[in-house]
Write an enzyme that holds these catalytic residues in place. Structure first.
Site, PDB file in Angstrom:
ATOM      1  N   GLY A 181       0.342  -1.638  -3.857  1.00  0.00           N
ATOM      2  CA  GLY A 181      -0.639  -2.604  -3.811  1.00  0.00           C
ATOM      3  C   GLY A 181      -0.066  -3.419  -1.589  1.00  0.00           C
ATOM      4  O   GLY A 181       0.842  -2.714  -1.449  1.00  0.00           O
ATOM      5  N   LYS A 182      -1.118  -4.459  -1.846  1.00  0.00           N
ATOM      6  CA  LYS A 182      -0.527  -4.778  -0.241  1.00  0.00           C
ATOM      7  C   LYS A 182      -0.993  -5.832  -0.242  1.00  0.00           C
ATOM      8  O   LYS A 182      -2.262  -6.553  -0.855  1.00  0.00           O
ATOM      9  CB  LYS A 182      -1.092  -3.439   1.193  1.00  0.00           C
TER      10      LYS A 182
END
Ligand code: NAD
Length: 423
Positions: free
Chosen positions: A109-110
């Protein structure tokens, strides 16, 4: 067959094309190629903030979960004026491969907020962090998505976000994110983890090349979190670090830089810089650390530094990527033609996310490990992962970057097939 994705965003397009290239080389099932070339979830939130002067600014915030096949998505939250959805998506995909290769139970994720952190007061940063936290609250959690600090965010921002979400949920949620300060649910060892991991990878590299660290010279670009601890750990293992650098310049000594003195220099500088180190460090200033006379080069500063203009002048025979994406595709080609061997970023700098996993695991169990235990576990995992990719690359006659990408994709693909295509 679904058309393959392209992006006008360079970072996202590079991530997609590297994925497609590796997937083709592995003969990955086209159904899995389609699934893994898309992110599971991308959210865009607006963050209204009353600024110190009484005006209201609405900032754009993002969170992308590329894959949760292996576990909760894991990845940082950055505050930067160039953050957008495409950048977050590219970095989230890279996190999927990094976590997979590291062998930890996380997906990728980011997230981030588009803002200019240098022109924000502490109060304004707190408001942005808390409102961003509240906006992404429905999709984050210790078993769904576990953020961490990234560019221009630190333990303080993590505490604001964690405090906000804990209060919204009416219970303390320390394991909902990592990178917290040691005095508040953080972990001993985390600060050094990425650099220690980079150095461990470098030392394993020397081992398979049959080199004694005592006979090796190294140059390290960047003396921030990653570069400084990489240099320190290499030095402690016997490597002669002949050049270091930061934004104030490059510093060289044929006899080896005194790393302890370099730490003292940054700690006594108001902006934590090496400025003036040539005077106290008994060394000289050189044009560019990347071209220093050293056998091993550790670019640990930022992306894109080894490119079509610079790669040709590199003297090192071996490169370990401490920073994310320090070599551009053009630079990679030039270095490859010169016969330079490269250990890719998502293997070399995975000590950071492995360290985050340790913090999460401690938080879930309410435990606090001694630093030595943390460091030993980290180094053992890094050594094992290096060997895994090295052996895979040797067996399949691949470069390390391609071998690492393929090994990482394979694990995600295997689990996706096991779990089945549903959501
Ligand atoms: P940092 O801000 O602590 O340090 C960056 C260092 O690079 C500083 O010394 C700065 O002066 C120097 N620098 C910046 N631009 C430079 C340039 N053009 N030439 C020479 N020096 C320059 O950042 P960091 O946390 O050490 O991260 C460095 C890199 O490692 C980034 O690419 C980051 O994404 C990556 N990374 C960091 C971690 C982590 O845990 N901190 C984990 C994985 C990857």
């Amino acid at each position: 067959m679904q058309a393959r994705r392209k992006s006008s965003n360079v970072l996202l397009d590079t991530a997609l094309q590297e994925f497609y290239g590796a997937a083709d080389e592995m003969g990955l099932d086209e159904k899995l190629v389609s699934i893994l070339s898309h992110s599971e979830r991308r959210i865009h939130v607006s963050i209204p903030v009353e600024m110190d002067d009484g005006s209201v600014n609405v900032f754009d915030g993002y969170r992308v979960q590329h894959s949760t096949a292996l576990g909760p998505s894991k990845g940082g939250i950055r505050f930067d004026s160039e953050v957008d959805m495409d950048e977050c998506e590219a970095l989230a995909m890279l996190m999927t491969w990094k976590c997979s290769l590291a062998g930890i139970p996380y997906g990728g994720g980011k997230g981030g907020v588009c803002c200019d952190p240098l022109n924000l007061s502490k109060k304004e940063k707190e408001k942005i962090s808390r409102t961003y936290g509240a906006r992404i609250e429905p999709i984050v959690g210790n078993w769904s998505d576990v953020p961490a600090p990234d560019m221009n965010t630190s333990g303080q921002e993590m505490v604001w976000i964690m405090d906000t979400i804990s209060k919204m949920r009416g219970k303390l949620e320390p394991s909902l994110l990592t990178g917290k300060p040691i005095k508040y649910w953080g972990s001993q060892g985390r600060n050094e983890a990425t650099g220690r991991g980079v150095a461990t990878c470098g030392l394993e590299f020397m081992k398979v090349l049959d080199k004694n660290p005592d006979d090796v010279t190294a140059a390290v670009q960047g003396f921030g979190n990653v570069g400084s601890y990489t240099a320190k750990c290499l030095n402690e293992a016997g490597v002669k670090v002949v050049a270091i650098s930061d934004i104030t310049g490059s510093y060289y000594s044929e006899n080896g830089i005194n790393i302890r003195r370099a730490f003292e220099a940054i700690h006594s500088h108001p902006k934590k810089l090496l400025e003036g180190f040539e005077k106290v460090g008994n060394c000289e200033k050189i044009d560019n650390v990347l071209f220093a006379d050293a056998e091993f080069l550790f670019p640990c500063a930022r992306d894109g530094v080894l490119n079509r203009d610079t790669a040709g002048s590199v003297k090192a025979k071996y490169i370990v990527e401490g920073a994310n994406g320090p070599i551009t595709p053009d630079g990679d080609k030039i270095l490859d033609d010169k016969g330079v061997l490269i250990i890719p970023d998502f293997l070399a700098n995975s000590g950071g996310v492995i360290g985050s996993y340790f913090e999460w695991a401690q938080n879930l169990q309410g435990e606090f490990w001694p630093e030595e235990e943390y460091n030993n576990k980290l180094m053992n995992i890094m050594k094992g992962n290096f060997r895994l990719v090295w052996d895979y690359a040797e067996a399949k006659h691949l470069k390390m970057r391609r071998a690492a990408t393929m090994a990482a994709i394979q694990r995600v693909a295997d689990v996706l097939e096991m779990r089945g295509i549903f959501l």
